[in-house]
Design a protein around this motif. Structure first.
Motif, PDB file in Angstrom:
ATOM      1  N   ASP A 109       0.865  -1.178   0.000  1.00 18.29           N
ATOM      2  CA  ASP A 109       0.000   0.000   0.000  1.00 18.29           C
ATOM      3  C   ASP A 109       0.906   1.235   0.000  1.00 18.29           C
ATOM      4  O   ASP A 109       1.563   1.527   1.011  1.00 18.29           O
ATOM      5  CB  ASP A 109      -0.885   0.000   1.250  1.00 18.29           C
ATOM      6  CG  ASP A 109      -1.848   1.181   1.293  1.00 18.29           C
ATOM      7  OD1 ASP A 109      -1.525   2.251   0.737  1.00 18.29           O
ATOM      8  OD2 ASP A 109      -2.925   1.054   1.905  1.00 18.29           O
ATOM      9  N   PRO A 110       0.971   1.977  -1.113  1.00 19.33           N
ATOM     10  CA  PRO A 110       1.937   3.085  -1.190  1.00 19.33           C
ATOM     11  C   PRO A 110       1.685   4.179  -0.161  1.00 19.33           C
ATOM     12  O   PRO A 110       2.640   4.778   0.343  1.00 19.33           O
ATOM     13  CB  PRO A 110       1.764   3.615  -2.624  1.00 19.33           C
ATOM     14  CG  PRO A 110       0.425   3.115  -3.078  1.00 19.33           C
ATOM     15  CD  PRO A 110       0.194   1.829  -2.359  1.00 19.33           C
ATOM     16  N   LEU A 111       0.430   4.434   0.171  1.00 17.23           N
ATOM     17  CA  LEU A 111       0.129   5.482   1.136  1.00 17.23           C
ATOM     18  C   LEU A 111       0.597   5.082   2.536  1.00 17.23           C
ATOM     19  O   LEU A 111       1.261   5.858   3.234  1.00 17.23           O
ATOM     20  CB  LEU A 111      -1.367   5.791   1.149  1.00 17.23           C
ATOM     21  CG  LEU A 111      -1.812   6.950   2.047  1.00 17.23           C
ATOM     22  CD1 LEU A 111      -1.119   8.244   1.631  1.00 17.23           C
ATOM     23  CD2 LEU A 111      -3.336   7.117   1.995  1.00 17.23           C
ATOM     24  N   HIS A 128       3.621   6.762   4.790  1.00 19.91           N
ATOM     25  CA  HIS A 128       3.406   7.273   6.145  1.00 19.91           C
ATOM     26  C   HIS A 128       4.356   6.611   7.143  1.00 19.91           C
ATOM     27  O   HIS A 128       4.941   7.281   7.998  1.00 19.91           O
ATOM     28  CB  HIS A 128       1.961   7.049   6.575  1.00 19.91           C
ATOM     29  CG  HIS A 128       0.999   8.015   5.960  1.00 19.91           C
ATOM     30  ND1 HIS A 128       1.290   9.341   5.747  1.00 19.91           N
ATOM     31  CD2 HIS A 128      -0.279   7.854   5.513  1.00 19.91           C
ATOM     32  CE1 HIS A 128       0.265   9.959   5.198  1.00 19.91           C
ATOM     33  NE2 HIS A 128      -0.700   9.066   5.038  1.00 19.91           N
ATOM     34  N   LEU A 129       4.494   5.290   7.026  1.00 20.30           N
ATOM     35  CA  LEU A 129       5.388   4.576   7.937  1.00 20.30           C
ATOM     36  C   LEU A 129       6.827   5.060   7.784  1.00 20.30           C
ATOM     37  O   LEU A 129       7.522   5.304   8.776  1.00 20.30           O
ATOM     38  CB  LEU A 129       5.316   3.070   7.681  1.00 20.30           C
ATOM     39  CG  LEU A 129       4.046   2.355   8.121  1.00 20.30           C
ATOM     40  CD1 LEU A 129       4.064   0.908   7.643  1.00 20.30           C
ATOM     41  CD2 LEU A 129       3.889   2.412   9.635  1.00 20.30           C
ATOM     42  N   LYS A 130       7.264   5.205   6.541  1.00 18.36           N
ATOM     43  CA  LYS A 130       8.631   5.658   6.306  1.00 18.36           C
ATOM     44  C   LYS A 130       8.843   7.068   6.858  1.00 18.36           C
ATOM     45  O   LYS A 130       9.850   7.339   7.518  1.00 18.36           O
ATOM     46  CB  LYS A 130       8.954   5.636   4.813  1.00 18.36           C
ATOM     47  CG  LYS A 130      10.388   6.062   4.515  1.00 18.36           C
ATOM     48  CD  LYS A 130      10.745   5.901   3.042  1.00 18.36           C
ATOM     49  CE  LYS A 130      12.210   6.267   2.811  1.00 18.36           C
ATOM     50  NZ  LYS A 130      12.597   6.078   1.393  1.00 18.36           N
ATOM     51  N   SER A 131       7.885   7.965   6.624  1.00 14.39           N
ATOM     52  CA  SER A 131       8.012   9.346   7.104  1.00 14.39           C
ATOM     53  C   SER A 131       8.064   9.397   8.624  1.00 14.39           C
ATOM     54  O   SER A 131       8.918  10.078   9.215  1.00 14.39           O
ATOM     55  CB  SER A 131       6.852  10.199   6.590  1.00 14.39           C
ATOM     56  OG  SER A 131       6.853  10.276   5.182  1.00 14.39           O
ATOM     57  N   GLN A 139      16.683   4.759   9.931  1.00  7.33           N
ATOM     58  CA  GLN A 139      16.933   4.586   8.505  1.00  7.33           C
ATOM     59  C   GLN A 139      15.928   3.555   7.985  1.00  7.33           C
ATOM     60  O   GLN A 139      15.847   2.446   8.511  1.00  7.33           O
ATOM     61  CB  GLN A 139      18.355   4.104   8.247  1.00  7.33           C
ATOM     62  CG  GLN A 139      19.423   5.095   8.687  1.00  7.33           C
ATOM     63  CD  GLN A 139      20.814   4.579   8.401  1.00  7.33           C
ATOM     64  OE1 GLN A 139      21.019   3.715   7.552  1.00  7.33           O
ATOM     65  NE2 GLN A 139      21.789   5.099   9.116  1.00  7.33           N
ATOM     66  N   VAL A 140      15.171   3.936   6.960  1.00  9.40           N
ATOM     67  CA  VAL A 140      14.057   3.104   6.509  1.00  9.40           C
ATOM     68  C   VAL A 140      14.216   2.758   5.032  1.00  9.40           C
ATOM     69  O   VAL A 140      14.492   3.628   4.204  1.00  9.40           O
ATOM     70  CB  VAL A 140      12.710   3.823   6.724  1.00  9.40           C
ATOM     71  CG1 VAL A 140      11.553   2.906   6.327  1.00  9.40           C
ATOM     72  CG2 VAL A 140      12.563   4.277   8.167  1.00  9.40           C
ATOM     73  N   HIS A 141      14.061   1.476   4.719  1.00  8.18           N
ATOM     74  CA  HIS A 141      14.069   1.007   3.333  1.00  8.18           C
ATOM     75  C   HIS A 141      12.729   0.336   3.063  1.00  8.18           C
ATOM     76  O   HIS A 141      12.319  -0.538   3.814  1.00  8.18           O
ATOM     77  CB  HIS A 141      15.209   0.013   3.096  1.00  8.18           C
ATOM     78  CG  HIS A 141      15.499  -0.231   1.655  1.00  8.18           C
ATOM     79  ND1 HIS A 141      16.739  -0.014   1.091  1.00  8.18           N
ATOM     80  CD2 HIS A 141      14.699  -0.637   0.626  1.00  8.18           C
ATOM     81  CE1 HIS A 141      16.690  -0.292  -0.192  1.00  8.18           C
ATOM     82  NE2 HIS A 141      15.469  -0.684  -0.491  1.00  8.18           N
ATOM     83  N   CYS A 142      12.062   0.758   1.999  1.00  2.64           N
ATOM     84  CA  CYS A 142      10.733   0.223   1.687  1.00  2.64           C
ATOM     85  C   CYS A 142      10.791  -0.713   0.485  1.00  2.64           C
ATOM     86  O   CYS A 142      11.521  -0.467  -0.483  1.00  2.64           O
ATOM     87  CB  CYS A 142       9.755   1.362   1.392  1.00  2.64           C
ATOM     88  SG  CYS A 142       9.388   2.413   2.805  1.00  2.64           S
ATOM     89  N   ALA A 143      10.009  -1.779   0.550  1.00  2.00           N
ATOM     90  CA  ALA A 143       9.833  -2.710  -0.563  1.00  2.00           C
ATOM     91  C   ALA A 143       8.337  -2.953  -0.732  1.00  2.00           C
ATOM     92  O   ALA A 143       7.601  -2.989   0.254  1.00  2.00           O
ATOM     93  CB  ALA A 143      10.564  -4.026  -0.293  1.00  2.00           C
ATOM     94  N   SER A 144       7.905  -3.104  -1.974  1.00  5.40           N
ATOM     95  CA  SER A 144       6.472  -3.272  -2.230  1.00  5.40           C
ATOM     96  C   SER A 144       6.088  -4.697  -2.591  1.00  5.40           C
ATOM     97  O   SER A 144       4.909  -5.008  -2.731  1.00  5.40           O
ATOM     98  CB  SER A 144       6.022  -2.322  -3.350  1.00  5.40           C
ATOM     99  OG  SER A 144       6.757  -2.575  -4.544  1.00  5.40           O
TER     100      SER A 144
END
Length: 224
Positions: free
Chosen positions: A9-11, A15-18, A26-31
């Motif tokens: 969920d991109p939204l 929000h989680l990363k922000s 330090q946050v790395h996101c994967a979809s």
């Protein structure tokens, strides 16, 4: 703290990363599960947040693959499934905790901090090594109860070394800690190590960081 978020969920991912980045993480996101597995294997993360409903395959299979790869970082499941069977399945797959959507940011942060402390063998929100005290929540250190001013990168390096005390940590691993998937200059690590040693010794702590020629650095004092 280095956090891997596997959420399609991109939204929510944004929000989680922000929110976690604002707290100094330090946050790395994967979809997708495949991207998440790649990041889990190739980067030094402290914890992973995994959604069960991923587009390419179920989050449970991703968790199993992470554990089969020998990766021991704690995993927190995010799920919209509130029944106990799904929670048990997640824990059986190798997750350490779960959080049902919707949730409060404060609860998420508290659970992440608790999981990381437990995984490192620390049950309190601080680490002590001789005269050094690291406040994991405030992200500050003190020597002999006096605060020591560190940059964000210096703090991250010192926290990582203390968490892995008496282990040789390579310069490349430390670059990954600081820069994640971006290029970093190896000379930066040498400069920061020099500054860290100077700040700690000026504060009254015998130098705890040794260079292991050709291998990296080691924090010589056992932490608790």
């Amino acid at each position: 703290m280095r956090v891997l978020i596997v959420e399609d969920d991109p939204l929510l991912s944004h929000h989680l990363k922000s929110e976690l980045s604002e707290l100094g993480n330090q946050v790395h996101c994967a979809s997708t599960a495949e991207e998440g597995l790649f990041v889990a294997k190739d980067y030094p993360n402290d914890i992973a947040i995994v959604d069960l409903g991923l587009p390419d395959r179920d989050g449970l299979s991703l968790i199993r693959d992470i554990r089969r790869a020998g990766i021991r970082m704690p995993i927190l499941i995010l799920t919209g499934r509130a029944n106990w069977q799904d929670k048990v399945s997640g824990l059986d797959a190798g997750a350490d905790d779960y959080l049902v959507k919707p949730f409060q940011k404060e609860e998420l942060v508290a659970r992440l901090n608790a999981l990381v402390r437990r995984s490192a063998g620390f049950v309190k929100p601080e680490i002590n090594a001789d005269n050094i005290c690291v406040d994991l929540l405030a992200k500050k250190i003190s020597v002999k109860e006096q605060p020591v001013e560190l940059t964000a990168f210096e703090y991250d390096l010192l926290e990582y070394l203390i968490r892995h005390s008496r282990q040789v940590v390579s310069k490349q691993r430390l670059l990954d800690v600081l820069y994640q998937d971006q290029e970093g200059d190896p000379n930066t690590i040498e400069v920061m190590m020099s500054r860290l040693r100077k700040k700690l010794t000026q504060a009254g702590q015998d130098n705890p960081i040794s260079t292991v020629r050709g291998q990296g650095y080691i924090f010589e004092i056992s932490a608790s």
